[in-house]
Write an enzyme that holds these catalytic residues in place. Structure first.
Site, PDB file in Angstrom:
ATOM      1  CB  ILE A  14      23.504   6.170 -21.297  1.00  0.00           C
ATOM      2  CG1 ILE A  14      24.450   7.166 -20.627  1.00  0.00           C
ATOM      3  CG2 ILE A  14      23.921   4.740 -20.983  1.00  0.00           C
ATOM      4  CD1 ILE A  14      24.036   8.586 -20.748  1.00  0.00           C
ATOM      5  NE  ARG A  37      18.993  -8.108 -24.517  1.00  0.00           N
ATOM      6  CZ  ARG A  37      18.019  -7.966 -23.647  1.00  0.00           C
ATOM      7  NH1 ARG A  37      17.661  -9.000 -22.900  1.00  0.00           N
ATOM      8  NH2 ARG A  37      17.397  -6.819 -23.503  1.00  0.00           N
ATOM      9  CE  LYS A  90      22.070   6.450 -12.937  1.00  0.00           C
ATOM     10  NZ  LYS A  90      20.874   6.941 -13.693  1.00  0.00           N
ATOM     11  CG  ASP A 168      17.289   5.563 -14.247  1.00  0.00           C
ATOM     12  OD1 ASP A 168      18.124   4.640 -14.217  1.00  0.00           O
ATOM     13  OD2 ASP A 168      17.245   6.415 -15.165  1.00  0.00           O
TER      14      ASP A 168
HETATM   15  P1  NAP Z   1      18.269   1.964 -22.684  1.00  0.00           P
HETATM   16  O1  NAP Z   1      18.177   3.043 -23.695  1.00  0.00           O
HETATM   17  O2  NAP Z   1      17.060   1.143 -22.376  1.00  0.00           O
HETATM   18  O3  NAP Z   1      19.466   1.018 -23.129  1.00  0.00           O
HETATM   19  C1  NAP Z   1      19.838  -0.116 -22.407  1.00  0.00           C
HETATM   20  C2  NAP Z   1      20.480  -1.097 -23.367  1.00  0.00           C
HETATM   21  O4  NAP Z   1      20.880  -2.249 -22.615  1.00  0.00           O
HETATM   22  C3  NAP Z   1      19.529  -1.529 -24.438  1.00  0.00           C
HETATM   23  O5  NAP Z   1      20.011  -1.056 -25.676  1.00  0.00           O
HETATM   24  C4  NAP Z   1      19.549  -3.042 -24.372  1.00  0.00           C
HETATM   25  O6  NAP Z   1      19.977  -3.444 -25.622  1.00  0.00           O
HETATM   26  C5  NAP Z   1      20.624  -3.425 -23.381  1.00  0.00           C
HETATM   27  N1  NAP Z   1      20.146  -4.517 -22.504  1.00  0.00           N
HETATM   28  C6  NAP Z   1      19.009  -4.555 -21.790  1.00  0.00           C
HETATM   29  N2  NAP Z   1      18.923  -5.696 -21.102  1.00  0.00           N
HETATM   30  C7  NAP Z   1      20.018  -6.405 -21.403  1.00  0.00           C
HETATM   31  C8  NAP Z   1      20.478  -7.675 -21.021  1.00  0.00           C
HETATM   32  N3  NAP Z   1      19.790  -8.459 -20.185  1.00  0.00           N
HETATM   33  N4  NAP Z   1      21.655  -8.084 -21.527  1.00  0.00           N
HETATM   34  C9  NAP Z   1      22.345  -7.313 -22.381  1.00  0.00           C
HETATM   35  N5  NAP Z   1      21.961  -6.073 -22.770  1.00  0.00           N
HETATM   36  C10 NAP Z   1      20.795  -5.651 -22.298  1.00  0.00           C
HETATM   37  O7  NAP Z   1      18.761   2.527 -21.299  1.00  0.00           O
HETATM   38  P2  NAP Z   1      19.751   3.761 -21.042  1.00  0.00           P
HETATM   39  O8  NAP Z   1      18.970   4.994 -20.850  1.00  0.00           O
HETATM   40  O9  NAP Z   1      20.861   3.768 -22.007  1.00  0.00           O
HETATM   41  O10 NAP Z   1      20.260   3.351 -19.578  1.00  0.00           O
HETATM   42  C11 NAP Z   1      21.211   2.343 -19.378  1.00  0.00           C
HETATM   43  C12 NAP Z   1      21.902   2.622 -18.050  1.00  0.00           C
HETATM   44  O11 NAP Z   1      22.548   3.898 -18.157  1.00  0.00           O
HETATM   45  C13 NAP Z   1      20.936   2.693 -16.881  1.00  0.00           C
HETATM   46  O12 NAP Z   1      21.493   2.101 -15.746  1.00  0.00           O
HETATM   47  C14 NAP Z   1      20.759   4.197 -16.667  1.00  0.00           C
HETATM   48  O13 NAP Z   1      20.482   4.515 -15.322  1.00  0.00           O
HETATM   49  C15 NAP Z   1      22.123   4.721 -17.102  1.00  0.00           C
HETATM   50  N6  NAP Z   1      22.102   6.121 -17.559  1.00  0.00           N
HETATM   51  C16 NAP Z   1      21.144   6.560 -18.430  1.00  0.00           C
HETATM   52  C17 NAP Z   1      21.124   7.919 -18.810  1.00  0.00           C
HETATM   53  C18 NAP Z   1      20.114   8.473 -19.794  1.00  0.00           C
HETATM   54  O14 NAP Z   1      20.055   9.704 -19.962  1.00  0.00           O
HETATM   55  N7  NAP Z   1      19.336   7.654 -20.461  1.00  0.00           N
HETATM   56  C19 NAP Z   1      22.060   8.791 -18.299  1.00  0.00           C
HETATM   57  C20 NAP Z   1      23.056   8.294 -17.472  1.00  0.00           C
HETATM   58  C21 NAP Z   1      23.055   6.963 -17.107  1.00  0.00           C
HETATM   59  P3  NAP Z   1      19.501  -4.802 -26.194  1.00  0.00           P
HETATM   60  O15 NAP Z   1      18.083  -5.019 -25.681  1.00  0.00           O
HETATM   61  O16 NAP Z   1      19.592  -4.640 -27.659  1.00  0.00           O
HETATM   62  O17 NAP Z   1      20.490  -5.791 -25.692  1.00  0.00           O
END
Ligand code: NAP
Length: 305
Positions: A14, A37, A90, A168
Protein backbone atom coordinates in the site's frame (compact mmCIF):
# COMPACT_ATOMS: atom_id res chain seq x y z
CA UNK A 1 8.09 24.69 -0.65
CA UNK A 2 5.96 21.94 0.92
CA UNK A 3 5.03 22.65 4.54
CA UNK A 4 4.89 19.10 5.82
CA UNK A 5 8.03 16.93 5.68
CA UNK A 6 6.65 13.40 5.85
CA UNK A 7 8.26 9.96 6.19
CA UNK A 8 6.70 6.57 5.42
CA UNK A 9 7.18 3.72 7.90
CA UNK A 10 6.51 0.25 6.43
CA UNK A 11 7.22 0.13 2.70
CA UNK A 12 5.01 -2.64 1.35
CA UNK A 13 2.18 -2.88 -1.15
CA UNK A 14 0.00 0.00 0.00
CA UNK A 15 2.90 2.38 0.65
CA UNK A 16 4.18 1.88 -2.89
CA UNK A 17 0.80 1.65 -4.69
CA UNK A 18 -0.98 4.58 -3.01
CA UNK A 19 0.99 6.62 -0.44
CA UNK A 20 3.99 7.39 -2.67
CA UNK A 21 1.92 8.76 -5.59
CA UNK A 22 -0.55 10.61 -3.32
CA UNK A 23 2.28 12.35 -1.42
CA UNK A 24 4.08 13.18 -4.68
CA UNK A 25 0.93 14.77 -6.08
CA UNK A 26 0.11 16.88 -3.01
CA UNK A 27 2.07 20.16 -2.78
CA UNK A 28 1.45 20.31 0.98
CA UNK A 29 3.78 17.34 1.50
CA UNK A 30 7.39 16.45 0.74
CA UNK A 31 8.52 12.85 1.24
CA UNK A 32 11.79 12.97 3.18
CA UNK A 33 12.50 9.35 4.17
CA UNK A 34 11.28 5.77 4.24
CA UNK A 35 11.78 3.27 7.08
CA UNK A 36 11.63 -0.40 6.19
CA UNK A 37 13.41 -3.31 7.83
CA UNK A 38 14.06 -5.07 4.53
CA UNK A 39 15.52 -1.98 2.85
CA UNK A 40 14.39 -0.49 -0.48
CA UNK A 41 16.46 0.64 -3.45
CA UNK A 42 13.71 2.41 -5.34
CA UNK A 43 12.36 4.84 -2.72
CA UNK A 44 14.09 7.92 -4.12
CA UNK A 45 14.69 9.27 -0.58
CA UNK A 46 16.93 8.17 2.30
CA UNK A 47 15.95 4.69 3.52
CA UNK A 48 16.40 3.57 7.14
CA UNK A 49 16.13 0.01 8.46
CA UNK A 50 15.04 1.32 11.87
CA UNK A 51 12.30 3.94 12.16
CA UNK A 52 13.80 5.22 15.42
CA UNK A 53 17.06 6.08 13.67
CA UNK A 54 15.08 7.73 10.86
CA UNK A 55 13.18 9.90 13.38
CA UNK A 56 16.38 10.90 15.16
CA UNK A 57 18.28 11.90 12.03
CA UNK A 58 15.54 13.21 9.71
CA UNK A 59 13.13 14.69 12.29
CA UNK A 60 10.09 14.59 9.97
CA UNK A 61 7.04 16.73 10.77
CA UNK A 62 4.76 13.78 10.11
CA UNK A 63 4.77 10.04 9.46
CA UNK A 64 2.49 7.71 7.52
CA UNK A 65 2.52 4.32 9.26
CA UNK A 66 1.90 1.67 6.60
CA UNK A 67 2.91 -1.48 8.48
CA UNK A 68 0.46 -4.27 9.29
CA UNK A 69 -1.70 -3.41 12.34
CA UNK A 70 0.32 -5.47 14.85
CA UNK A 71 3.31 -3.12 15.29
CA UNK A 72 1.31 0.07 14.59
CA UNK A 73 0.66 1.07 18.21
CA UNK A 74 4.28 0.87 19.38
CA UNK A 75 5.53 2.70 16.27
CA UNK A 76 2.86 5.41 16.49
CA UNK A 77 3.52 5.99 20.17
CA UNK A 78 7.23 6.39 19.51
CA UNK A 79 6.59 8.80 16.60
CA UNK A 80 4.14 10.99 18.54
CA UNK A 81 6.57 11.19 21.45
CA UNK A 82 9.36 12.08 19.00
CA UNK A 83 7.30 15.08 17.87
CA UNK A 84 5.73 13.83 14.63
CA UNK A 85 2.07 14.01 13.61
CA UNK A 86 0.84 10.56 12.58
CA UNK A 87 -1.34 9.15 9.83
CA UNK A 88 -2.30 5.53 10.50
CA UNK A 89 -3.18 3.14 7.68
CA UNK A 90 -6.28 1.10 8.37
CA UNK A 91 -7.02 -0.55 10.73
CA UNK A 92 -5.59 2.02 13.17
CA UNK A 93 -4.50 -0.63 15.66
CA UNK A 94 -4.76 -4.27 16.55
CA UNK A 95 -7.24 -3.44 19.32
CA UNK A 96 -9.60 -0.66 20.35
CA UNK A 97 -7.57 -0.10 23.50
CA UNK A 98 -4.46 0.68 21.46
CA UNK A 99 -6.26 3.34 19.48
CA UNK A 100 -7.74 4.90 22.62
CA UNK A 101 -4.23 5.05 24.09
CA UNK A 102 -2.86 6.78 20.97
CA UNK A 103 -5.76 9.25 20.91
CA UNK A 104 -5.10 10.21 24.53
CA UNK A 105 -1.38 10.55 23.90
CA UNK A 106 -1.86 12.72 20.79
CA UNK A 107 -4.26 14.94 22.70
CA UNK A 108 -1.84 15.30 25.64
CA UNK A 109 1.08 16.12 23.34
CA UNK A 110 -0.92 18.41 21.05
CA UNK A 111 -0.11 16.30 17.99
CA UNK A 112 -2.40 15.44 15.06
CA UNK A 113 -3.43 11.81 14.82
CA UNK A 114 -5.42 10.57 11.81
CA UNK A 115 -7.02 7.11 11.84
CA UNK A 116 -7.60 6.74 8.11
CA UNK A 117 -10.25 4.62 6.43
CA UNK A 118 -9.34 5.11 2.79
CA UNK A 119 -12.60 3.78 1.34
CA UNK A 120 -14.53 6.56 3.07
CA UNK A 121 -12.63 9.09 0.96
CA UNK A 122 -14.17 8.07 -2.35
CA UNK A 123 -16.31 10.99 -3.58
CA UNK A 124 -19.22 8.63 -4.50
CA UNK A 125 -19.35 7.50 -0.84
CA UNK A 126 -19.84 11.12 0.28
CA UNK A 127 -22.55 11.50 -2.37
CA UNK A 128 -24.35 8.35 -1.16
CA UNK A 129 -24.06 9.58 2.45
CA UNK A 130 -25.81 12.83 1.50
CA UNK A 131 -28.73 10.90 -0.01
CA UNK A 132 -29.01 8.64 3.06
CA UNK A 133 -28.80 11.67 5.40
CA UNK A 134 -31.75 13.19 3.52
CA UNK A 135 -33.90 10.07 3.04
CA UNK A 136 -32.90 7.77 5.91
CA UNK A 137 -31.66 4.18 5.72
CA UNK A 138 -33.94 1.17 5.27
CA UNK A 139 -31.62 -1.66 4.22
CA UNK A 140 -27.98 -2.25 3.35
CA UNK A 141 -26.18 -5.25 1.91
CA UNK A 142 -22.40 -5.57 1.69
CA UNK A 143 -20.78 -8.06 -0.68
CA UNK A 144 -16.97 -8.03 -0.42
CA UNK A 145 -15.70 -10.98 -2.42
CA UNK A 146 -12.12 -11.30 -3.60
CA UNK A 147 -9.35 -13.80 -4.18
CA UNK A 148 -6.86 -13.56 -1.31
CA UNK A 149 -4.08 -14.99 -3.47
CA UNK A 150 -4.50 -12.11 -5.93
CA UNK A 151 -4.78 -9.25 -3.43
CA UNK A 152 -2.49 -10.44 -0.62
CA UNK A 153 0.23 -12.51 -2.30
CA UNK A 154 2.79 -13.77 0.21
CA UNK A 155 1.31 -11.81 3.14
CA UNK A 156 1.43 -14.31 5.96
CA UNK A 157 0.57 -11.76 8.67
CA UNK A 158 -3.07 -11.58 7.57
CA UNK A 159 -3.63 -15.18 8.74
CA UNK A 160 -1.85 -14.82 12.07
CA UNK A 161 -3.29 -13.72 15.43
CA UNK A 162 -4.09 -10.00 15.13
CA UNK A 163 -4.02 -10.20 11.31
CA UNK A 164 -7.79 -9.72 10.76
CA UNK A 165 -8.17 -12.38 8.01
CA UNK A 166 -11.02 -11.50 5.65
CA UNK A 167 -11.74 -8.41 7.76
CA UNK A 168 -8.49 -6.86 6.51
CA UNK A 169 -10.48 -6.23 3.31
CA UNK A 170 -14.02 -6.34 4.72
CA UNK A 171 -13.31 -3.57 7.23
CA UNK A 172 -13.19 -1.22 4.23
CA UNK A 173 -16.82 -2.05 3.50
CA UNK A 174 -17.69 -1.56 7.17
CA UNK A 175 -15.94 1.82 7.09
CA UNK A 176 -18.23 2.89 4.24
CA UNK A 177 -21.29 1.48 6.02
CA UNK A 178 -20.49 3.44 9.20
CA UNK A 179 -20.10 6.60 7.10
CA UNK A 180 -23.62 6.03 5.69
CA UNK A 181 -25.51 4.74 8.71
CA UNK A 182 -27.47 7.30 10.74
CA UNK A 183 -26.78 5.43 14.01
CA UNK A 184 -24.27 2.84 15.25
CA UNK A 185 -24.33 -0.50 13.42
CA UNK A 186 -24.86 -3.26 15.98
CA UNK A 187 -23.81 -6.81 15.22
CA UNK A 188 -26.72 -9.18 15.99
CA UNK A 189 -25.22 -12.44 14.73
CA UNK A 190 -22.21 -13.54 12.75
CA UNK A 191 -20.67 -16.64 11.23
CA UNK A 192 -16.95 -17.01 10.51
CA UNK A 193 -15.41 -19.61 8.19
CA UNK A 194 -12.02 -20.68 9.56
CA UNK A 195 -9.27 -22.33 7.54
CA UNK A 196 -6.56 -24.73 8.65
CA UNK A 197 -3.80 -22.37 7.49
CA UNK A 198 -4.23 -19.69 10.15
CA UNK A 199 -5.89 -18.05 13.09
CA UNK A 200 -8.16 -15.73 11.12
CA UNK A 201 -11.40 -16.19 9.14
CA UNK A 202 -11.41 -16.64 5.37
CA UNK A 203 -15.08 -15.66 5.09
CA UNK A 204 -17.71 -13.98 7.24
CA UNK A 205 -21.43 -13.30 7.32
CA UNK A 206 -22.84 -10.58 9.59
CA UNK A 207 -26.40 -9.61 10.47
CA UNK A 208 -26.56 -6.11 11.90
CA UNK A 209 -29.13 -3.64 13.18
CA UNK A 210 -29.31 0.13 13.05
CA UNK A 211 -31.84 2.30 14.91
CA UNK A 212 -34.60 3.49 12.53
CA UNK A 213 -33.59 1.10 9.71
CA UNK A 214 -36.30 -1.55 9.53
CA UNK A 215 -34.84 -3.57 6.62
CA UNK A 216 -31.95 -6.03 6.67
CA UNK A 217 -28.41 -4.79 7.32
CA UNK A 218 -26.06 -7.57 6.31
CA UNK A 219 -22.57 -8.33 5.09
CA UNK A 220 -20.97 -11.19 3.22
CA UNK A 221 -17.17 -11.19 2.90
CA UNK A 222 -15.22 -14.01 1.27
CA UNK A 223 -11.55 -14.41 0.42
CA UNK A 224 -12.10 -17.80 -1.28
CA UNK A 225 -13.79 -16.08 -4.23
CA UNK A 226 -12.26 -16.69 -7.67
CA UNK A 227 -12.55 -14.52 -10.76
CA UNK A 228 -13.74 -10.92 -10.90
CA UNK A 229 -13.78 -9.36 -7.42
CA UNK A 230 -17.03 -7.91 -6.15
CA UNK A 231 -16.85 -4.96 -3.74
CA UNK A 232 -20.41 -3.66 -3.56
CA UNK A 233 -22.79 -2.08 -1.08
CA UNK A 234 -26.46 -2.00 -2.06
CA UNK A 235 -28.56 0.48 -0.09
CA UNK A 236 -32.25 1.18 0.05
CA UNK A 237 -33.12 4.53 1.57
CA UNK A 238 -36.19 5.27 3.67
CA UNK A 239 -37.73 6.94 0.60
CA UNK A 240 -37.14 3.84 -1.57
CA UNK A 241 -34.16 5.19 -3.56
CA UNK A 242 -31.76 2.40 -4.56
CA UNK A 243 -28.05 3.21 -4.30
CA UNK A 244 -25.33 0.83 -5.47
CA UNK A 245 -21.75 1.58 -4.47
CA UNK A 246 -19.36 -0.61 -6.46
CA UNK A 247 -15.63 -0.95 -7.06
CA UNK A 248 -14.96 -0.48 -3.34
CA UNK A 249 -16.90 2.81 -3.24
CA UNK A 250 -15.37 4.36 -6.36
CA UNK A 251 -18.64 4.15 -8.34
CA UNK A 252 -22.22 5.06 -7.44
CA UNK A 253 -25.40 4.11 -9.26
CA UNK A 254 -28.66 5.75 -8.20
CA UNK A 255 -31.75 3.73 -9.17
CA UNK A 256 -31.40 2.86 -12.87
CA UNK A 257 -29.14 5.82 -13.79
CA UNK A 258 -25.68 5.18 -15.22
CA UNK A 259 -22.99 4.61 -12.57
CA UNK A 260 -20.86 7.68 -11.84
CA UNK A 261 -17.33 8.03 -10.47
CA UNK A 262 -15.69 11.35 -9.67
CA UNK A 263 -13.48 13.06 -7.14
CA UNK A 264 -9.73 13.12 -6.71
CA UNK A 265 -9.47 9.46 -5.66
CA UNK A 266 -9.39 8.10 -2.14
CA UNK A 267 -5.70 8.55 -1.23
CA UNK A 268 -5.32 12.10 -2.64
CA UNK A 269 -8.49 13.07 -0.70
CA UNK A 270 -7.15 11.38 2.41
CA UNK A 271 -3.85 13.33 2.23
CA UNK A 272 -5.76 16.59 1.66
CA UNK A 273 -7.59 15.87 4.92
CA UNK A 274 -4.33 15.08 6.74
CA UNK A 275 -2.84 18.40 5.56
CA UNK A 276 -5.90 20.18 6.99
CA UNK A 277 -5.59 18.34 10.33
CA UNK A 278 -1.87 19.13 10.64
CA UNK A 279 -2.41 22.79 9.71
CA UNK A 280 -5.14 23.19 12.32
CA UNK A 281 -3.45 20.96 14.93
CA UNK A 282 -6.46 18.66 15.19
CA UNK A 283 -6.93 14.88 15.22
CA UNK A 284 -9.48 12.72 13.45
CA UNK A 285 -10.15 9.51 15.38
CA UNK A 286 -12.73 7.02 14.12
CA UNK A 287 -12.83 3.52 15.59
CA UNK A 288 -16.33 2.45 14.50
CA UNK A 289 -15.26 -0.01 11.74
CA UNK A 290 -12.78 -1.62 14.15
CA UNK A 291 -15.45 -1.75 16.87
CA UNK A 292 -17.78 -3.69 14.54
CA UNK A 293 -15.04 -6.23 13.79
CA UNK A 294 -14.27 -6.55 17.51
CA UNK A 295 -17.98 -7.06 18.29
CA UNK A 296 -18.19 -9.67 15.53
CA UNK A 297 -15.27 -11.58 17.00
CA UNK A 298 -17.06 -11.57 20.38
CA UNK A 299 -20.37 -12.85 19.04
CA UNK A 300 -19.56 -15.05 16.06
CA UNK A 301 -20.20 -18.72 15.56
CA UNK A 302 -17.08 -20.30 14.00
CA UNK A 303 -17.28 -22.93 11.26
CA UNK A 304 -14.08 -24.92 11.82
CA UNK A 305 -12.07 -26.56 8.99
P1 NAP B 1 2.66 -5.45 3.18
O1 NAP B 1 2.77 -5.43 1.70
O2 NAP B 1 2.92 -6.73 3.91
O3 NAP B 1 3.61 -4.30 3.73
C1 NAP B 1 3.76 -4.04 5.09
C2 NAP B 1 5.12 -3.43 5.30
O4 NAP B 1 5.26 -3.13 6.70
C3 NAP B 1 6.22 -4.36 4.90
O5 NAP B 1 6.90 -3.79 3.79
C4 NAP B 1 7.12 -4.44 6.12
O6 NAP B 1 8.35 -3.99 5.68
C5 NAP B 1 6.59 -3.44 7.12
N1 NAP B 1 6.59 -4.02 8.47
C6 NAP B 1 6.04 -5.19 8.86
N2 NAP B 1 6.22 -5.38 10.17
C7 NAP B 1 6.91 -4.32 10.62
C8 NAP B 1 7.41 -3.96 11.88
N3 NAP B 1 7.24 -4.74 12.96
N4 NAP B 1 8.07 -2.80 11.97
C9 NAP B 1 8.26 -2.02 10.90
N5 NAP B 1 7.78 -2.30 9.66
C10 NAP B 1 7.14 -3.46 9.53
O7 NAP B 1 1.23 -4.98 3.64
P2 NAP B 1 0.27 -3.93 2.92
O8 NAP B 1 -0.66 -4.63 2.02
O9 NAP B 1 1.02 -2.78 2.40
O10 NAP B 1 -0.62 -3.51 4.19
C11 NAP B 1 -0.13 -2.63 5.17
C12 NAP B 1 -1.34 -1.98 5.84
O11 NAP B 1 -2.05 -1.25 4.83
C13 NAP B 1 -2.30 -2.99 6.44
O12 NAP B 1 -2.81 -2.52 7.65
C14 NAP B 1 -3.41 -3.08 5.39
O13 NAP B 1 -4.66 -3.39 5.96
C15 NAP B 1 -3.39 -1.66 4.82
N6 NAP B 1 -3.91 -1.57 3.44
C16 NAP B 1 -3.51 -2.46 2.48
C17 NAP B 1 -4.06 -2.37 1.19
C18 NAP B 1 -3.65 -3.30 0.06
O14 NAP B 1 -4.29 -3.27 -1.00
N7 NAP B 1 -2.63 -4.11 0.22
C19 NAP B 1 -5.00 -1.40 0.90
C20 NAP B 1 -5.33 -0.48 1.88
C21 NAP B 1 -4.78 -0.58 3.14
P3 NAP B 1 9.64 -4.53 6.34
O15 NAP B 1 9.36 -5.98 6.72
O16 NAP B 1 10.68 -4.37 5.31
O17 NAP B 1 9.87 -3.63 7.50
Amino acid sequence: MADIRIAIIGFGKIARDQHIPAIAADPAFALVAVATRAGAEDAGVPVYRDYREMLASIRPDAVAICTPPGPRHAIARYCLEAGADALLEKPPGATLGEVADLAALASRLGRSLFTTWHAQFNAPVARAAEVVAREGLRALRIEWLEDVEKWHPGQDWIWQAGGFGVFDAGINALSIATRLAPAPLLVRSAELVMEARGQQPAAARLEMACADANGRIEAHMDWRHKGQERWTIAIETGAGTRLLLSDGGAMLQINDDSPIAGGAGEYPALYARFAELVATRRSHIDTEPLRIVADTLLLARRILP
